[in-house]
Enzyme design. Structure first.
Site, PDB file in Angstrom:
ATOM      1  N   MET A 180     101.541  23.341  51.531  1.00 50.69           N
ATOM      2  CA  MET A 180     101.307  24.788  51.585  1.00 50.69           C
ATOM      3  C   MET A 180     101.227  25.264  53.039  1.00 50.69           C
ATOM      4  O   MET A 180     100.893  24.496  53.932  1.00 50.69           O
ATOM      5  CB  MET A 180     100.015  25.151  50.849  1.00 50.69           C
ATOM      6  CG  MET A 180     100.138  24.980  49.348  1.00 50.69           C
ATOM      7  SD  MET A 180      98.686  25.527  48.452  1.00 50.69           S
ATOM      8  CE  MET A 180      98.762  27.285  48.700  1.00 50.69           C
ATOM      9  N   ALA A 182     103.579  26.269  55.133  1.00 51.25           N
ATOM     10  CA  ALA A 182     104.610  25.821  56.080  1.00 51.25           C
ATOM     11  C   ALA A 182     105.681  26.881  56.292  1.00 51.25           C
ATOM     12  O   ALA A 182     106.594  26.685  57.070  1.00 51.25           O
ATOM     13  CB  ALA A 182     105.249  24.526  55.592  1.00 51.25           C
ATOM     14  N   GLY A 183     105.589  27.995  55.557  1.00 52.80           N
ATOM     15  CA  GLY A 183     106.572  29.060  55.741  1.00 52.80           C
ATOM     16  C   GLY A 183     107.742  29.020  54.782  1.00 52.80           C
ATOM     17  O   GLY A 183     108.812  29.564  55.086  1.00 52.80           O
ATOM     18  N   SER A 187     108.212  30.559  51.806  1.00 53.96           N
ATOM     19  CA  SER A 187     108.596  31.903  51.352  1.00 53.96           C
ATOM     20  C   SER A 187     109.162  32.729  52.499  1.00 53.96           C
ATOM     21  O   SER A 187     110.117  33.486  52.315  1.00 53.96           O
ATOM     22  CB  SER A 187     107.405  32.620  50.709  1.00 53.96           C
ATOM     23  OG  SER A 187     107.009  31.941  49.542  1.00 53.96           O
ATOM     24  N   ASP A 218     112.208  30.473  44.520  1.00 57.50           N
ATOM     25  CA  ASP A 218     110.887  30.299  45.121  1.00 57.50           C
ATOM     26  C   ASP A 218     109.997  29.559  44.130  1.00 57.50           C
ATOM     27  O   ASP A 218     110.222  29.611  42.922  1.00 57.50           O
ATOM     28  CB  ASP A 218     110.284  31.672  45.457  1.00 57.50           C
ATOM     29  CG  ASP A 218     109.057  31.572  46.349  1.00 57.50           C
ATOM     30  OD1 ASP A 218     109.062  30.744  47.277  1.00 57.50           O
ATOM     31  OD2 ASP A 218     108.106  32.337  46.128  1.00 57.50           O
ATOM     32  N   GLU A 219     108.993  28.858  44.632  1.00 58.91           N
ATOM     33  CA  GLU A 219     108.054  28.100  43.783  1.00 58.91           C
ATOM     34  C   GLU A 219     108.806  27.096  42.909  1.00 58.91           C
ATOM     35  O   GLU A 219     108.528  26.925  41.715  1.00 58.91           O
ATOM     36  CB  GLU A 219     107.195  29.035  42.925  1.00 58.91           C
ATOM     37  CG  GLU A 219     106.419  30.073  43.717  1.00 58.91           C
ATOM     38  CD  GLU A 219     105.327  29.499  44.611  1.00 58.91           C
ATOM     39  OE1 GLU A 219     105.031  28.295  44.518  1.00 58.91           O
ATOM     40  OE2 GLU A 219     104.777  30.262  45.413  1.00 58.91           O
ATOM     41  N   CYS A 221      97.848  19.801  59.874  1.00 57.82           N
ATOM     42  CA  CYS A 221      96.486  19.557  59.396  1.00 57.82           C
ATOM     43  C   CYS A 221      95.514  20.118  60.440  1.00 57.82           C
ATOM     44  O   CYS A 221      95.899  20.385  61.581  1.00 57.82           O
ATOM     45  CB  CYS A 221      96.297  18.044  59.245  1.00 57.82           C
ATOM     46  SG  CYS A 221      94.656  17.507  58.686  1.00 57.82           S
TER      47      CYS A 221
END
Length: 193
Positions: A11, A13-14, A16, A87-88, A145
């Site tokens: 999650m 990371a860009g 979208s 997406d997703e 992280c």
């Protein structure tokens, strides 16, 4: 020749943002691209792809029972498509991943799918599993992280900010529920003996 691309990451990371930028590039050049997103994720409204930095676009919804090849074929007949964006993509079923292959191979339309590689326990999602196996091209989008290392895992957090190690694979949420971490920190919280 069209190809199936899978852009995956943890999650934040860009994914979208990258999808929306690529779709914009097609439209800016007068090309016809369509965007699909999972109906299950309605955090920003139904039928919307929204990035954390504020970019947004309308999208067609897909559900597990939908046949994406049929839906995209109808759109292709109405107006020829230059590209399909998903997406997703982690929420795709095995059948839908195969349908996207047929979009590429039979309709000759490139498909760019964006999604998480793994869930909060480090297991692949169904859609990601098959896209990793079947895509023509794989691209990892990177994020970090809290320690500065590359984050390639996602930790689900409870209301007290503690790691969750049991539960359903799918629980929709954002930064309030999930944090991307490197393997070392993921192991310390989730794979504890």
């Amino acid at each position: 020749m069209a190809q199936l691309y899978f852009y995956y990451s943890a999650m934040n990371a860009g994914k979208s943002t990258s999808l929306l930028q690529s779709a914009y590039n097609y439209r800016e050049r007068g090309m016809h691209a369509v965007i699909y997103t999972a109906a299950i994720d309605d955090r920003y409204g139904s039928g919307k792809v929204t990035s954390r930095i504020g970019l947004q676009a309308d999208a067609s919804l897909y559900r597990p029972q939908d046949n994406l090849f049929d839906a995209i074929s109808i759109q292709q007949r109405e107006k020829p498509l230059d590209c399909v964006f998903i997406d997703e993509a982690q929420f795709l079923t095995k059948a839908q991943a195969r349908q996207l292959i047929e979009v590429v191979d039979e309709l000759d339309v490139p498909v760019l799918a964006y999604g998480l590689r793994t869930d909060f326990l480090g297991e692949t999602f169904e859609g990601s599993h098959y896209l990793l196996a079947w895509a023509d091209k794989l691209f990892e989008l990177k994020t970090v992280c809290h320690c500065g290392r590359k984050a390639n895992f996602v930790v689900r957090l409870d209301e007290n900010g503690q790691a969750v190690t049991t539960g359903d694979q799918v629980e929709i949420g954002g930064n309030d529920r999930y944090e991307s971490m490197c393997r070392k920190h993921f192991k310390q919280l989730v794979w504890v003996s």
